[in-house]
Design a protein around this motif. Structure first.
Motif, short mmCIF file in Angstrom:
data_model
loop_
_atom_site.label_atom_id
_atom_site.label_comp_id
_atom_site.label_asym_id
_atom_site.label_seq_id
_atom_site.Cartn_x
_atom_site.Cartn_y
_atom_site.Cartn_z
N ALA A 431 42.99 44.25 38.20
CA ALA A 431 41.66 44.83 38.36
C ALA A 431 40.95 44.79 37.01
O ALA A 431 41.60 44.72 35.96
N TYR A 465 41.48 40.53 32.88
CA TYR A 465 41.45 40.25 34.32
C TYR A 465 41.02 38.80 34.57
O TYR A 465 41.69 38.04 35.28
N TRP A 466 39.91 38.41 33.94
CA TRP A 466 39.40 37.04 34.14
C TRP A 466 40.35 36.04 33.51
O TRP A 466 40.59 34.95 34.06
N LEU A 469 43.26 35.54 35.89
CA LEU A 469 42.90 34.66 37.02
C LEU A 469 42.85 33.21 36.58
O LEU A 469 43.32 32.31 37.28
N MET A 482 45.00 36.74 47.48
CA MET A 482 44.34 36.60 46.18
C MET A 482 43.18 35.60 46.23
O MET A 482 42.42 35.48 45.26
N GLN A 485 39.60 36.60 45.12
CA GLN A 485 39.45 36.87 43.69
C GLN A 485 39.47 35.56 42.89
O GLN A 485 38.68 35.37 41.97
N ASN A 488 36.29 33.36 42.65
CA ASN A 488 35.24 33.77 41.69
C ASN A 488 35.34 33.04 40.35
O ASN A 488 34.35 32.92 39.63
#
Ligand SMILES: Cc1cc2nc3c(=O)[nH]c(=O)nc-3n(C[C@H](O)[C@H](O)[C@H](O)COP(=O)(O)OP(=O)(O)OC[C@H]3O[C@@H](n4cnc5c(N)ncnc54)[C@H](O)[C@@H]3O)c2cc1C
Ligand code: SF4
Length: 523
Positions: A431, A465-466, A469, A482, A485, A488
């Motif tokens: 998150a 978080y980014w 990912l 997932m 998410q 994005n």
């Protein structure tokens, strides 16, 4: 000296006069063995509160054994010639006492089980290891549940447990017509804050505990944590008082505020019963029965009681099953290939991130942080930073008063760090800082901005978080839970990705997040 038939080995987390190791105990031919050894405080860098919790509870249990008329051979930490490890001390005592066999309730930890088996084998003594009936389910029950399933999920195990043990069931159906009341639970406190929460049950250290505190302060002076506010229950009577206070005063709002956080207060509506349960001062059956009775008597709403029962009858039993069916290989798992070192400030709290500083300071002060702080603050940070799971495990095992490996390891390595690739949970819990902003007012008092992922004021959680990912994009895209998410990431331009990358590198170097002297003194 009359021949000793059985030496009953009792470990620091087996403080139950009714444990299976005592079945058929005969004081005229049997004796109990307990030992305080330094290795249990040094194999991980055990915090002072955790060590005091165990030693104080052991010494009080030794008194309870005396009252029960059970002969006891007890070695104190400061006894001359203390063997230093469970194995060495047991070996020496076997030579001295010459028992015909060893008996014990099954240990909670793989490491300890192996050590005791090795001592028995080297001493050519039979070792009778008995089922730990503290738990609702045996490891065999869990293995049977797991057999043939492609994936394990707590929810299915929990429903089986409810049915098998007839907890919150009516005519074969869950009381209230549904298994899960999450929609009613998990609110934040809002701007007004938690108001007056009934205080935690505190127990002034008695002479025995004060002696242990002095011993730990001198023997483990450099270990993390503080002891000034040590007030945990260390006897069964105190543990029962804690249980009663929780059920009477906090259970009604437990479910609603289960995931909420508030600066300066880790206790809130939580039970604070995990250490008493894990040391076996409390039995989970009596804990569940007390909560269910509170609902029956109209004292606590079903949503709260179900939420609490789910933690004890569901999660606590589930993680034990995972531990014993996955060990010893589980300890080595690292599917995300995380190799970063744990930031040194995890041991001091010296960070300028408000949410982490709060969780770490409370952890070191009390040996406690609530579940959401462990999962969504400290654990979330190490997961996204990419810290080596074994280092994260060693930290969690060291700092909490309730930390024993069978429960800590699956929670840390599995649920929190996703190092097991999905045995404990179906996806990594990740998150941005906005989650913490929603569940607490921490961000208002922080120098970072949870809405920013790059730039000087970017919240490290949001940046990481980014970055997480992006680093695991291919693997995560294969996980249907997932996919949204991950999609994005494709919306970011190359320049935006580079900015996240650069900021994440600064966080990893410690240029961001580490408290400077001036930042600390201005807080
Ligand atoms: C990374 C991480 C590490 C953890 N390490 C430990 C640990 O070493 N020892 C430990 O007992 N718990 C551990 N937990 C689970 C949970 O955080 C603690 O049990 C809880 O915070 C203890 O506080 P409490 O008694 O106030 O619990 P409450 O929130 O009031 O919950 C009530 C009880 O439910 C049980 N429970 C709740 N959640 C879990 C869970 N996930 N697994 C097992 N039992 C649960 C506990 O016995 C607890 O006392 C860990 C969780 C995470 C995310
Ligand atoms: S801004 Fe980020 S680091 Fe600061 S309190 Fe919020 S989530 Fe934590």
């Amino acid at each position: 000296m009359a021949e000793l038939r059985s030496l009953i080995v009792v470990l620091g987390d087996q403080l139950d006069l009714d444990a299976s190791g005592f079945d058929d105990f005969d004081a005229s031919v049997d004796a109990v063995w307990m030992a305080e050894v330094a290795e249990e405080s040094t194999h991980v860098w055990s915090s002072k509160p955790r060590t005091v919790m165990f030693l104080a509870a052991m010494r009080h249990f030794a008194l309870a054994l005396q009252h029960a008329g059970r002969p006891l051979h007890y070695t104190r930490l400061d006894a001359p010639g203390n063997g230093g490890s469970l194995a060495a001390q047991l070996q020496a005592d076997i030579l001295r006492l010459k028992p015909a066999r060893l008996v014990m309730t099954a240990p909670g930890d793989w490491r300890v089980l192996e050590a005791i088996k090795a001592v028995a084998a080297a001493s050519k003594l039979p070792l009778d290891i008995r089922e730990d009936r503290h738990f609702f389910s045996s490891v065999r029950d869990f293995a049977a549940h797991a057999q043939g399933r492609k994936a394990l999920r707590m929810e299915y195990f929990y429903r089986e447990q409810r049915k098998r043990h007839d907890v919150l069931m009516q005519d074969g159906e869950p009381v209230g017509g549904q298994w899960n009341f999450d929609a009613d639970n998990r609110a934040a406190f809002g701007a007004a804050g938690p108001g007056t929460v009934p205080p935690r049950a505190k127990f002034e250290p008695d002479a025995t505990t004060r002696e242990v505190i002095a011993l730990v302060n001198s023997r483990f002076a450099r270990h993390p944590g503080r002891l000034e506010s040590f007030a945990w229950p260390v006897t069964r009577a105190q543990a029962l008082q804690s249980l009663q206070a929780f059920v009477r005063e906090r259970l009604p709002l437990f479910g609603r505020y289960q995931d909420a956080m508030w600066p300066g207060d880790p206790w809130l509506y939580h039970a604070h019963l995990s250490a008493a349960l894990n040391l076996k001062l409390l039995n989970p059956r009596e804990v569940v029965a007390a909560a269910v009775a509170a609902h029956r008597e109209g004292h606590a709403p079903l949503a709260s009681v179900e939420g609490f029962v789910r933690q004890i009858l569901g999660w606590r039993e589930y993680v034990r099953g995972v531990y014993w069916t996955q060990m010893p290989g589980y300890l080595e798992r690292n599917v995300l290939e995380a190799e970063h070192d744990l930031p040194a400030w995890f041991w001091t709290g010296a960070t300028d991130m408000a949410c982490l500083r709060d969780a770490l300071t409370q952890t070191l002060e009390h040996g406690y942080a609530n579940h959401i702080q462990r999962l969504m603050v400290t654990g979330l940070y190490t997961l996204m930073l990419g810290v080596q799971p074994k280092q994260v495990h060693a930290w969690y095992l060291a700092v909490y008063v309730d930390a024993v490996e069978w429960v800590e390891l699956p929670n840390t390595l599995g649920m929190s760090q996703y190092a097991d690739g999905g045995v404990m949970g179906s996806k990594p819990y990740i998150a941005t800082g906005k989650y913490i902003q929603r569940m607490s007012p921490h961000c208002k008092g922080c120098r970072y901005d949870p809405a920013q992922r790059s730039g000087d004021s970017a919240c490290p959680f949001t940046t990481l978080y980014w970055d997480f990912l992006m680093r695991h994009e291919t693997a995560l895209a294969r996980n249907p839970r997932m996919a949204l998410q991950v999609r994005n990431v494709a919306r970011l331009t190359d320049a935006q990705k580079q900015a996240v990358h650069d900021r994440a590198a600064a966080v990893r170097r410690g240029d961001v997040g580490t408290a400077t002297m001036s930042a600390r003194s201005s807080e």
